[in-house]
Design a protein around this motif. Structure first.
Motif, PDB file in Angstrom:
ATOM      1  N   THR A   1       0.840  -1.189   0.000  1.00 28.37           N
ATOM      2  CA  THR A   1       0.000   0.000   0.000  1.00 28.37           C
ATOM      3  C   THR A   1       0.879   1.244   0.000  1.00 28.37           C
ATOM      4  OG1 THR A   1      -1.657   1.260   1.227  1.00 28.37           O
ATOM      5  CG2 THR A   1      -0.134  -0.058   2.515  1.00 28.37           C
ATOM      6  N   PHE A   2       0.347   2.341  -0.560  1.00 28.90           N
ATOM      7  CA  PHE A   2       1.074   3.607  -0.570  1.00 28.90           C
ATOM      8  C   PHE A   2       0.437   4.627   0.373  1.00 28.90           C
ATOM      9  CE2 PHE A   2       1.839   1.564  -4.642  1.00 28.90           C
ATOM     10  CZ  PHE A   2       3.218   1.596  -4.709  1.00 28.90           C
ATOM     11  N   THR A   3      -0.681   4.271   0.983  1.00 25.48           N
ATOM     12  CA  THR A   3      -1.371   5.180   1.899  1.00 25.48           C
ATOM     13  C   THR A   3      -1.096   4.843   3.349  1.00 25.48           C
ATOM     14  OG1 THR A   3      -3.342   3.786   1.851  1.00 25.48           O
ATOM     15  CG2 THR A   3      -3.199   5.571   0.234  1.00 25.48           C
ATOM     16  N   ARG A   4      -0.599   3.647   3.626  1.00 25.18           N
ATOM     17  CA  ARG A   4      -0.319   3.194   4.992  1.00 25.18           C
ATOM     18  C   ARG A   4      -1.549   3.319   5.871  1.00 25.18           C
ATOM     19  NH1 ARG A   4       4.557   1.888   6.159  1.00 25.18           N
ATOM     20  NH2 ARG A   4       4.247   2.146   8.383  1.00 25.18           N
TER      21      ARG A   4
ATOM     22  N   GLU B   1      -9.877 -12.921   3.752  1.00 25.35           N
ATOM     23  CA  GLU B   1      -8.453 -13.257   3.711  1.00 25.35           C
ATOM     24  C   GLU B   1      -7.734 -12.875   5.000  1.00 25.35           C
ATOM     25  OE1 GLU B   1      -4.582 -12.502   0.774  1.00 25.35           O
ATOM     26  OE2 GLU B   1      -6.485 -11.459   0.436  1.00 25.35           O
ATOM     27  N   HIS B   2      -8.157 -11.770   5.614  1.00 25.14           N
ATOM     28  CA  HIS B   2      -7.555 -11.296   6.861  1.00 25.14           C
ATOM     29  C   HIS B   2      -8.678 -11.105   7.879  1.00 25.14           C
ATOM     30  CE1 HIS B   2      -4.107 -10.685   4.304  1.00 25.14           C
ATOM     31  NE2 HIS B   2      -4.761  -9.778   3.587  1.00 25.14           N
ATOM     32  N   PRO B   3      -8.973 -12.127   8.696  1.00 24.20           N
ATOM     33  CA  PRO B   3     -10.155 -12.092   9.579  1.00 24.20           C
ATOM     34  C   PRO B   3     -10.170 -10.928  10.565  1.00 24.20           C
ATOM     35  CG  PRO B   3      -9.236 -14.302   9.447  1.00 24.20           C
ATOM     36  CD  PRO B   3      -8.255 -13.402   8.774  1.00 24.20           C
ATOM     37  N   LEU B   4      -9.000 -10.432  10.962  1.00 22.84           N
ATOM     38  CA  LEU B   4      -8.936  -9.312  11.910  1.00 22.84           C
ATOM     39  C   LEU B   4      -8.301  -8.075  11.283  1.00 22.84           C
ATOM     40  CD1 LEU B   4      -7.924 -11.176  15.195  1.00 22.84           C
ATOM     41  CD2 LEU B   4     -10.186 -10.375  14.508  1.00 22.84           C
ATOM     42  N   GLY B   5      -8.293  -7.999   9.973  1.00 20.25           N
ATOM     43  CA  GLY B   5      -7.776  -6.827   9.297  1.00 20.25           C
ATOM     44  C   GLY B   5      -6.263  -6.739   9.334  1.00 20.25           C
ATOM     45  N   THR B   6      -5.755  -5.566   9.000  1.00 17.47           N
ATOM     46  CA  THR B   6      -4.311  -5.328   8.963  1.00 17.47           C
ATOM     47  C   THR B   6      -3.973  -4.026   9.677  1.00 17.47           C
ATOM     48  OG1 THR B   6      -4.345  -4.087   6.882  1.00 17.47           O
ATOM     49  CG2 THR B   6      -4.171  -6.491   6.735  1.00 17.47           C
ATOM     50  N   VAL B   7      -2.677  -3.890   9.999  1.00 19.67           N
ATOM     51  CA  VAL B   7      -2.134  -2.689  10.642  1.00 19.67           C
ATOM     52  C   VAL B   7      -0.871  -2.294   9.879  1.00 19.67           C
ATOM     53  CG1 VAL B   7      -1.026  -1.790  12.722  1.00 19.67           C
ATOM     54  CG2 VAL B   7      -3.079  -3.176  12.919  1.00 19.67           C
ATOM     55  N   PRO B   8      -0.663  -1.000   9.605  1.00 16.39           N
ATOM     56  CA  PRO B   8       0.564  -0.591   8.913  1.00 16.39           C
ATOM     57  C   PRO B   8       1.806  -1.052   9.656  1.00 16.39           C
ATOM     58  CG  PRO B   8      -0.994   1.203   8.903  1.00 16.39           C
ATOM     59  CD  PRO B   8      -1.587   0.128   9.781  1.00 16.39           C
ATOM     60  N   GLN B   9       2.789  -1.448   8.880  1.00 12.54           N
ATOM     61  CA  GLN B   9       3.997  -2.044   9.436  1.00 12.54           C
ATOM     62  C   GLN B   9       4.937  -0.979   9.993  1.00 12.54           C
ATOM     63  OE1 GLN B   9       5.903  -4.428   6.539  1.00 12.54           O
ATOM     64  NE2 GLN B   9       7.590  -5.057   7.846  1.00 12.54           N
TER      65      GLN B   9
END
Length: 326
Positions: A51-54, A62-70
């Motif tokens: 992603t470019f927006t972070r 695909e991701h049951p609990l979502g994602t968090v920027p690294q």
């Protein structure tokens, strides 16, 4: 002595064992529940979705609990600045694999802390005299020093070079190389150095009450040496309060570490590192905890239940060892 029948009659003790068993089982079955991209990898983070927006992505199939920027700089996990900087982390993956780092951190710190404190307290209580006064004075001096300040000093003085991702191990001194090889963080070292005092105090008080007992006098009259009396007769009868404290400290150490990591100190508890990545979305100016709930709620719930389970276990052991408590 633990009264196991009384222990298992309490419902809250079953809840404690259920919670602890859930985390232990999750840690053991992590490769099955959340398979990593690399079967040989044990890093508790999984990079997904360039992603470019972070911005965090909401839960999906695909991701049951979502994602968090690294977070870009995590050399203690082998992640250098700029590496995969435009990827997110899978929250579910870290929730599952983070149980391993939480259990490892809590157990290692608690055991090392307890062993050191028990040695100091038992030696002081058995020898008595100026040795006991000196050791207890040192214990009180450590009690007066704030843990947060100690961790900050340790980080600034000892770990500036150790956590540099561009370092060359050949240039490190022996103690820096030891910290580097064993992945010791300033939080781990600070908690070990400044959390042993209650164990020393508890052990000192218990052995001081027992050293004039009849069974100790009988052992001396039969020719038992000082170390044998201490480790064979005194410590087994004085260890109960420290076992209770150890059970509570396993969860407490992880909560302490999560708090320190959240405010900016480096550490190895993966759950707390994900919380750092969610800080701007839950507490920042543009964040909203109701919109980006998945960035912090699953991990915060896991940390809370982890601490609750060990705390309930400590209370249950305390009741089982002290029949007069209600």
């Amino acid at each position: 002595m633990i009264r196991w029948r009384a222990f298992f009659r309490q419902r809250q003790n079953w809840l404690a064992l259920l919670l602890i068993g859930l985390f232990v089982g999750t840690a053991v079955a992590a490769p099955i529940i959340a398979p990593p991209n690399d079967p040989e990898s044990r890093v508790p983070f999984k990079s997904v979705g360039q992603t470019f927006t972070r911005l965090p992505e909401p839960p999906s199939a695909e991701h049951p609990l979502g994602t968090v920027p690294q977070i870009e700089n995590l050399p203690q996990f082998g992640i250098a600045p700029g590496q995969d900087a435009f990827y997110n982390w899978d929250v579910f993956f870290t929730l599952i694999w983070g149980t391993r780092s939480a259990l490892q951190f809590g157990l290692v710190v608690t055991v090392l802390t307890a062993v050191f404190g028990i040695i100091v307290g038992s030696v002081g209580a058995y020898t008595g005299g100026w040795v006991e006064r000196l050791l207890m004075a040192i214990t009180d001096a450590f009690l007066a020093f704030p843990v947060l300040g100690a961790i900050w000093i340790i980080q600034r003085t000892l770990f500036t070079a150790v956590f540099n991702p561009f370092l060359e191990p050949e240039t490190l001194r022996w103690w820096e190389l030891f910290l580097y090889n064993f992945k010791v963080s300033p939080i781990m070292l600070g908690l070990i150095l400044f959390s042993w005092m209650p164990y020393a105090r508890l052990t000192n008080s218990s052995i001081a009450q027992l050293r004039q007992s009849e069974f100790v006098t009988a052992a001396r009259s039969m020719g038992a040496t000082g170390p044998r009396i201490l480790f064979r007769h005194l410590l087994p009868n004085a260890i109960a309060p420290t076992i209770v404290l150890m059970a509570k400290d396993v969860g407490g150490m992880v909560i302490w570490a999560a708090a320190f990591i959240f405010i900016g100190f480096g550490g190895e508890v993966a759950w707390a590192i994900v919380l750092v990545g969610s800080r701007d979305f839950a507490l920042g100016l543009g964040g909203n905890p109701f919109i980006y709930w998945w960035t912090f709620l699953p991990i915060a719930t896991a940390i809370t239940l982890f601490g609750l389970g060990w705390n309930l276990l400590g209370d249950g052991l305390n009741r089982a060892m002290n029949p007069h408590l209600k």
